[in-house]
Design a protein around this motif. Structure first.
Motif, short mmCIF file in Angstrom:
data_model
loop_
_atom_site.label_atom_id
_atom_site.label_comp_id
_atom_site.label_asym_id
_atom_site.label_seq_id
_atom_site.Cartn_x
_atom_site.Cartn_y
_atom_site.Cartn_z
N ASN A 1 8.28 -27.67 15.60
CA ASN A 1 8.10 -28.10 14.21
C ASN A 1 7.34 -27.00 13.47
O ASN A 1 6.13 -26.90 13.54
CB ASN A 1 7.34 -29.42 14.15
N LEU A 2 8.10 -26.15 12.78
CA LEU A 2 7.56 -25.03 12.01
C LEU A 2 7.80 -25.29 10.52
O LEU A 2 8.64 -26.12 10.16
CB LEU A 2 8.27 -23.73 12.37
N TRP A 3 7.11 -24.55 9.69
CA TRP A 3 7.50 -24.49 8.29
C TRP A 3 8.92 -23.92 8.24
O TRP A 3 9.28 -23.06 9.06
CB TRP A 3 6.57 -23.54 7.52
N GLU A 4 9.73 -24.38 7.29
CA GLU A 4 11.10 -23.88 7.16
C GLU A 4 11.14 -22.36 7.09
O GLU A 4 11.96 -21.71 7.72
CB GLU A 4 11.78 -24.44 5.90
N GLY A 5 10.23 -21.79 6.31
CA GLY A 5 10.19 -20.34 6.16
C GLY A 5 9.81 -19.60 7.43
O GLY A 5 10.17 -18.44 7.61
N ASP A 6 9.09 -20.29 8.33
CA ASP A 6 8.71 -19.64 9.59
C ASP A 6 9.92 -19.37 10.47
O ASP A 6 9.91 -18.43 11.26
CB ASP A 6 7.67 -20.47 10.34
N TYR A 7 10.98 -20.17 10.32
CA TYR A 7 12.22 -19.87 11.05
C TYR A 7 12.77 -18.52 10.59
O TYR A 7 13.27 -17.74 11.39
CB TYR A 7 13.25 -20.98 10.86
N LEU A 8 12.66 -18.26 9.28
CA LEU A 8 13.10 -16.96 8.75
C LEU A 8 12.19 -15.84 9.26
O LEU A 8 12.67 -14.77 9.65
CB LEU A 8 13.08 -16.98 7.22
N ILE A 9 10.88 -16.09 9.24
CA ILE A 9 9.94 -15.08 9.71
C ILE A 9 10.23 -14.72 11.16
O ILE A 9 10.23 -13.55 11.54
CB ILE A 9 8.48 -15.56 9.51
N TRP A 10 10.53 -15.73 11.99
CA TRP A 10 10.86 -15.45 13.40
C TRP A 10 12.13 -14.60 13.50
O TRP A 10 12.22 -13.71 14.34
CB TRP A 10 10.98 -16.74 14.21
N LYS A 11 13.08 -14.87 12.63
CA LYS A 11 14.31 -14.07 12.61
C LYS A 11 13.97 -12.61 12.29
O LYS A 11 14.46 -11.69 12.94
CB LYS A 11 15.27 -14.65 11.57
N TRP A 12 13.09 -12.38 11.32
CA TRP A 12 12.71 -11.02 10.95
C TRP A 12 11.91 -10.35 12.06
O TRP A 12 12.09 -9.16 12.33
CB TRP A 12 11.92 -11.02 9.64
N LEU A 13 11.02 -11.11 12.69
CA LEU A 13 10.23 -10.55 13.79
C LEU A 13 11.13 -10.15 14.96
O LEU A 13 10.96 -9.08 15.54
CB LEU A 13 9.18 -11.56 14.27
N LYS A 14 12.07 -11.03 15.30
CA LYS A 14 12.96 -10.73 16.43
C LYS A 14 13.86 -9.53 16.14
O LYS A 14 14.13 -8.74 17.02
CB LYS A 14 13.82 -11.95 16.76
N ALA A 15 14.32 -9.40 14.90
CA ALA A 15 15.20 -8.29 14.53
C ALA A 15 14.46 -6.95 14.65
O ALA A 15 15.07 -5.93 14.99
CB ALA A 15 15.73 -8.48 13.12
N ASP A 16 13.16 -6.95 14.38
CA ASP A 16 12.31 -5.78 14.53
C ASP A 16 12.93 -4.53 13.90
O ASP A 16 12.99 -3.47 14.51
CB ASP A 16 11.98 -5.54 16.00
N LYS A 17 13.40 -4.68 12.65
CA LYS A 17 14.05 -3.56 11.96
C LYS A 17 13.12 -2.87 10.98
O LYS A 17 13.55 -2.04 10.22
CB LYS A 17 15.30 -4.07 11.23
N GLY A 18 11.85 -3.25 10.98
CA GLY A 18 10.88 -2.64 10.08
C GLY A 18 9.88 -3.68 9.60
O GLY A 18 9.86 -4.81 10.06
N ILE A 19 9.08 -3.25 8.65
CA ILE A 19 8.07 -4.14 8.07
C ILE A 19 8.74 -4.98 6.99
O ILE A 19 9.47 -4.46 6.15
CB ILE A 19 6.90 -3.32 7.50
N PHE A 20 8.46 -6.28 7.00
CA PHE A 20 9.07 -7.16 6.00
C PHE A 20 8.07 -7.50 4.90
O PHE A 20 6.87 -7.52 5.11
CB PHE A 20 9.64 -8.44 6.63
N ASN A 21 8.62 -7.75 3.72
CA ASN A 21 7.84 -8.25 2.60
C ASN A 21 8.68 -9.36 1.98
O ASN A 21 9.80 -9.11 1.55
CB ASN A 21 7.54 -7.16 1.58
N GLY A 22 8.15 -10.57 1.98
CA GLY A 22 8.95 -11.69 1.52
C GLY A 22 8.18 -12.64 0.64
O GLY A 22 6.97 -12.51 0.43
N LYS A 23 8.93 -13.61 0.14
CA LYS A 23 8.37 -14.66 -0.71
C LYS A 23 9.02 -15.97 -0.31
O LYS A 23 10.24 -16.06 -0.16
CB LYS A 23 8.65 -14.35 -2.17
#
Length: 153
Positions: free
Chosen positions: A115-137
């Motif tokens: 049970n995560l915040w909806e946006g945390d599912y996106l953050i995990w996707k960005w972390l797993k992709a490891d394609k650089g530093i992310f900046n989001g809203k």
């Protein structure tokens, strides 16, 4: 505005997650999040990170990596929260009980089933992709994610 850090400690294929179930009036109530919290006056993101992890888990980070930032907006809060995200893979000391919730080592591949915040599912996707530093809203109405955007650098 509110400045915060959030850290995911990872070791042996597992990630340390905080299940927030102990604080009253907690915006994160019954959700799994990383370790972290609000900056104190004059702290850098790294200083806040190390202090918060020590306070919440009783360990001192010795190897960590900056991963990105999120602007968090919600009608449940009066001002934006800017969160600096880190991952860590080394620390000194033993994990202790946390007064904000229960600490759980979770198989990293199973985190998206929590049970995560909806946006945390996106953050995990960005972390797993490891394609650089992310900046989001992330923009929420209650617990519902209404809008999101990200740029990977």
């Amino acid at each position: 505005m509110i400045l915060c850090t959030e850290c995911y400690i990872q070791k042996n294929g597992k990630t340390l997650m905080l299940y927030r179930n102990k604080k009253k009036n907690d915006i994160n109530k019954n959700k799994y999040i990383g370790l972290g919290g609000r900056f104190e006056m004059g702290e850098s993101p790294e200083e806040c990170l190390v202090r918060e992890v020590k306070e919440e888990a009783g360990v001192t980070l010795t190897n960590y990596r900056f991963r990105g930032t999120i602007t968090f907006l919600s009608n449940k809060i009066s001002e934006p929260i800017y969160i600096f995200f880190f991952t860590a893979d080394e620390y000194e000391g033993e994990i202790k009980d946390c007064d904000e919730g229960e600490l759980h080592w979770v198989e990293t591949g199973q985190i998206e089933g929590l049970n995560l915040w909806e946006g945390d599912y996106l953050i995990w996707k960005w972390l797993k992709a490891d394609k650089g530093i992310f900046n989001g809203k992330l923009v929420y109405d209650g617990d519902k994610l209404m809008e999101h955007q990200v740029k990977i650098y």
